[in-house]
Write a protein that holds these residues in place. Structure first.
Motif, PDB file in Angstrom:
ATOM      1  N   VAL A   1       1.718 -12.834  -0.054  1.00  8.37           N
ATOM      2  CA  VAL A   1       1.782 -11.050  -0.861  1.00  8.37           C
ATOM      3  C   VAL A   1       1.282 -11.878  -1.922  1.00  8.37           C
ATOM      4  O   VAL A   1       2.576 -13.027  -3.105  1.00  8.37           O
ATOM      5  CB  VAL A   1       2.278 -10.368  -0.345  1.00  8.37           C
TER       6      VAL A   1
ATOM      7  N   ASP B   1       0.332  -8.403  -4.415  1.00  4.28           N
ATOM      8  CA  ASP B   1       0.980  -7.448  -4.478  1.00  4.28           C
ATOM      9  C   ASP B   1       2.070  -7.739  -5.045  1.00  4.28           C
ATOM     10  O   ASP B   1       3.207  -7.506  -4.730  1.00  4.28           O
ATOM     11  CB  ASP B   1      -0.074  -6.313  -3.925  1.00  4.28           C
TER      12      ASP B   1
ATOM     13  N   TYR C   1      -2.843   0.552   2.744  1.00  2.00           N
ATOM     14  CA  TYR C   1      -3.666  -0.047   3.535  1.00  2.00           C
ATOM     15  C   TYR C   1      -2.098  -1.211   3.472  1.00  2.00           C
ATOM     16  O   TYR C   1      -2.353  -2.379   4.577  1.00  2.00           O
ATOM     17  CB  TYR C   1      -4.573  -0.787   3.372  1.00  2.00           C
ATOM     18  N   ASP C   2      -1.858  -1.689   2.470  1.00  2.00           N
ATOM     19  CA  ASP C   2      -0.269  -1.773   2.217  1.00  2.00           C
ATOM     20  C   ASP C   2       0.100  -2.366   2.852  1.00  2.00           C
ATOM     21  O   ASP C   2       0.726  -3.213   3.731  1.00  2.00           O
ATOM     22  CB  ASP C   2       0.081  -2.460   1.083  1.00  2.00           C
TER      23      ASP C   2
ATOM     24  N   CYS D   1       5.559   3.722   3.975  1.00  2.00           N
ATOM     25  CA  CYS D   1       4.612   4.395   2.907  1.00  2.00           C
ATOM     26  C   CYS D   1       6.432   5.265   2.302  1.00  2.00           C
ATOM     27  O   CYS D   1       6.933   5.395   1.220  1.00  2.00           O
ATOM     28  CB  CYS D   1       3.676   5.209   3.339  1.00  2.00           C
TER      29      CYS D   1
ATOM     30  N   GLN E   1      -0.712  -3.729   6.588  1.00  2.80           N
ATOM     31  CA  GLN E   1      -0.272  -4.736   6.604  1.00  2.80           C
ATOM     32  C   GLN E   1       0.901  -4.619   6.920  1.00  2.80           C
ATOM     33  O   GLN E   1       1.080  -6.705   7.366  1.00  2.80           O
ATOM     34  CB  GLN E   1      -0.560  -5.393   5.132  1.00  2.80           C
TER      35      GLN E   1
ATOM     36  N   LEU F   1       5.043   2.027  -0.191  1.00  2.00           N
ATOM     37  CA  LEU F   1       3.569   1.468  -0.647  1.00  2.00           C
ATOM     38  C   LEU F   1       2.067   2.403  -0.306  1.00  2.00           C
ATOM     39  O   LEU F   1       1.861   2.734   0.125  1.00  2.00           O
ATOM     40  CB  LEU F   1       3.677   0.675   1.028  1.00  2.00           C
ATOM     41  N   ARG F   2       1.151   1.625  -0.531  1.00  2.61           N
ATOM     42  CA  ARG F   2      -0.222   2.516  -0.463  1.00  2.61           C
ATOM     43  C   ARG F   2      -0.146   1.766   1.050  1.00  2.61           C
ATOM     44  O   ARG F   2       0.620   0.856   2.192  1.00  2.61           O
ATOM     45  CB  ARG F   2      -1.370   1.481  -1.190  1.00  2.61           C
TER      46      ARG F   2
ATOM     47  N   LEU G   1       4.336  -4.638  -2.798  1.00  2.56           N
ATOM     48  CA  LEU G   1       4.411  -4.738  -1.638  1.00  2.56           C
ATOM     49  C   LEU G   1       5.028  -6.494  -1.308  1.00  2.56           C
ATOM     50  O   LEU G   1       5.330  -6.050  -0.715  1.00  2.56           O
ATOM     51  CB  LEU G   1       2.723  -5.493  -0.976  1.00  2.56           C
TER      52      LEU G   1
ATOM     53  N   GLU H   1     -11.177  -5.021   5.045  1.00  2.00           N
ATOM     54  CA  GLU H   1     -10.776  -5.038   4.077  1.00  2.00           C
ATOM     55  C   GLU H   1     -11.860  -6.573   3.007  1.00  2.00           C
ATOM     56  O   GLU H   1     -12.289  -6.441   2.167  1.00  2.00           O
ATOM     57  CB  GLU H   1      -9.432  -5.338   3.339  1.00  2.00           C
TER      58      GLU H   1
END
Length: 138
Positions: free
Chosen positions: A116, A118, A93-94, A85, A97, A90-91, A121, A28
């Motif tokens: 964080v 975002d 990758y988020d 998710c 994390q 969430l997306r 997130l 990333e």
């Protein structure tokens, strides 16, 4: 990324005494640096230097240990990410994390902060009981 780029909020991340990152950061962070270069936000030389700085922080050097702990992906972490998710929208990758942060907190209960920026997130991390860094966003 905020360790390597003067993005808004970088001072909060740089002030942290210790940092754990998902192993996914290995891909990333360089991807984000090279994207900034493609967008004209960084020169190729600067992107290369920052990518090298990241690698030194990730792996350590002959004279310095790694700057942060890279947390390996496990089946359990990926299962938790899939759950996150669904429960937080969430997306991918988020979710990874946040699942990684949950694994770190499970291993060491004193690890309660989650850096964080975002908004979605942040909401998910707060719902999972993390102290947010920074406390609020502008």
């Amino acid at each position: 990324m905020k360790l390597y780029s003067d993005e808004p909020g970088h001072e909060h991340v740089r002030a942290l005494a210790s940092v754990a990152v998902a192993q996914l950061a290995r891909v990333e962070v360089p991807a984000a640096l090279w994207r900034k270069q493609r967008l004209g936000e960084l020169s190729a030389d600067d992107a290369g230097l920052l990518a090298a700085d990241f690698e030194a922080d990730y792996f350590g050097t002959n004279s310095e240990p790694p700057r942060f702990v890279a947390v390996a992906m496990t089946t359990g972490t990926l299962d938790d990410a899939a759950r996150l998710c669904a429960s937080h929208g969430l997306r991918a990758y988020d979710a990874v994390q946040l699942a990684t942060a949950l694994a770190v907190r499970q291993a060491d209960e004193s690890c309660t902060a989650f850096a964080v920026f975002d908004r979605s997130l942040r909401r998910a991390a707060a719902a999972e009981g993390f102290d947010l860094v920074p406390v609020s966003l502008p």
